[in-house]
Enzyme design. Structure first.
Site, PDB file in Angstrom:
ATOM      1  N   ILE A  34     -16.395   4.859  -6.047  1.00 44.68           N
ATOM      2  CA  ILE A  34     -16.653   3.479  -6.447  1.00 44.68           C
ATOM      3  C   ILE A  34     -18.146   3.307  -6.679  1.00 44.68           C
ATOM      4  O   ILE A  34     -18.965   3.666  -5.821  1.00 44.68           O
ATOM      5  CB  ILE A  34     -16.201   2.488  -5.346  1.00 44.68           C
TER       6      ILE A  34
ATOM      7  N   GLY B 216     -17.634  -4.116  -4.901  1.00 44.16           N
ATOM      8  CA  GLY B 216     -17.649  -2.696  -4.580  1.00 44.16           C
ATOM      9  C   GLY B 216     -17.562  -2.437  -3.092  1.00 44.16           C
ATOM     10  O   GLY B 216     -16.811  -1.560  -2.642  1.00 44.16           O
TER      11      GLY B 216
ATOM     12  N   TYR C 295     -24.412 -11.144 -21.625  1.00 48.30           N
ATOM     13  CA  TYR C 295     -23.621 -10.545 -20.536  1.00 48.30           C
ATOM     14  C   TYR C 295     -22.175 -10.372 -20.981  1.00 48.30           C
ATOM     15  O   TYR C 295     -21.567  -9.308 -20.783  1.00 48.30           O
ATOM     16  CB  TYR C 295     -23.694 -11.445 -19.301  1.00 48.30           C
TER      17      TYR C 295
END
Length: 250
Positions: free
Chosen positions: A6, A14, A140
């Site tokens: 991850i 995360g 973004y």
């Protein structure tokens, strides 16, 4: 047990995902730019590796150190809300370098071993801002929409090799560092034309009367992607994400 790698495990989605997979007995490789052993409970099933997804050497070293990877979760990324006209060129470059190229580079680094084994799962975490048009997050949004686009093609390319590919789309979460990390990039609050738009954006972000995404929602969505062969290509990562994706017909 299977092994999951991850990215972006220092906080938020995360970190929560690493905790969930550890609790369920998986071997977890948690990566972050600056490793911090105190963020996760000590376990023989845990390895913490340094990884900066914007640096090819860092990616190569981390993937080599990781060895066998059954599931890759590309979670590392950051946001920088700002009107498109006012967004600094270096911010545009950083957004695409981290969110888009960083994710792509990780995929390219890990896929060969999965393809050779004819098994594996890739999960790319994007955002529900890609689901409908919004102001202030245009760059973004573009960086995450690009990930959606190549992931959709990747899913088709990997089908013959037994590698599953998924997109997890979180909604707005008060439990991440998105706002803190984005604040240095925000421009226009003192601009008479853009200030009202930005003030409304900040108000919307702080609204706690509407459904939001919790880090545990995203971890659960990633768990589904990793463990359920019948999981769809696109998986919402929160109650607001479910609503937005349903409205968009995704």
């Amino acid at each position: 047990m299977p092994t999951i790698l991850i990215t972006g495990c220092s906080s938020g989605f995360g970190l929560e995902t690493a905790k969930l997979f550890l609790a369920r007995g998986w071997d977890v490789i948690a990566t972050m730019r600056t490793p911090n052993e105190d963020l996760l409970p000590a376990s023989e099933h845990l390895r913490i590796l340094a990884l900066d997804v914007t640096k090819p050497d860092s990616i190569a070293q981390a993937v080599q150190a990781a060895g066998h990877i059954d599931v890759l979760v590309n979670n590392a990324g950051f946001g920088a809300p700002s009107p498109i006209e006012l967004t600094a060129p270096e911010t545009v470059e950083a957004l695409f370098q981290t969110n888009t190229i960083g994710t792509l580079s990780m995929v390219q680094a890990v896929l060969p071993q999965m393809r050779q084994r004819r098994s594996g799962v890739v999960v790319n975490v994007t955002s529900t801002v890609t689901v409908k048009t919004l102001p202030v997050v245009g760059i973004y949004r573009a960086s995450k929409a690009a990930v959606n686009a190549f992931t959709e093609s990747l899913a088709l390319e990997m089908q013959p090799f037994g590698v599953r590919v998924h997109i997890v789309l979180p909604g707005r979460s008060p439990e991440t560092n998105f706002g803190v990390n984005a604040r240095p990039h925000l421009r226009g609050m003192d601009d008479p034309d853009y200030a009202p738009l930005l003030q409304q954006f900040v108000k919307n972000v702080q609204d706690d009367t509407v459904p939001v995404t919790h880090a545990s929602d995203v971890a659960a969505a990633i768990w589904k992607a990793a463990t359920d062969p019948s999981a769809p290509l696109r998986i919402p990562g929160g109650k607001d994400a479910e609503l937005w994706m349903a409205e968009a017909g995704w």
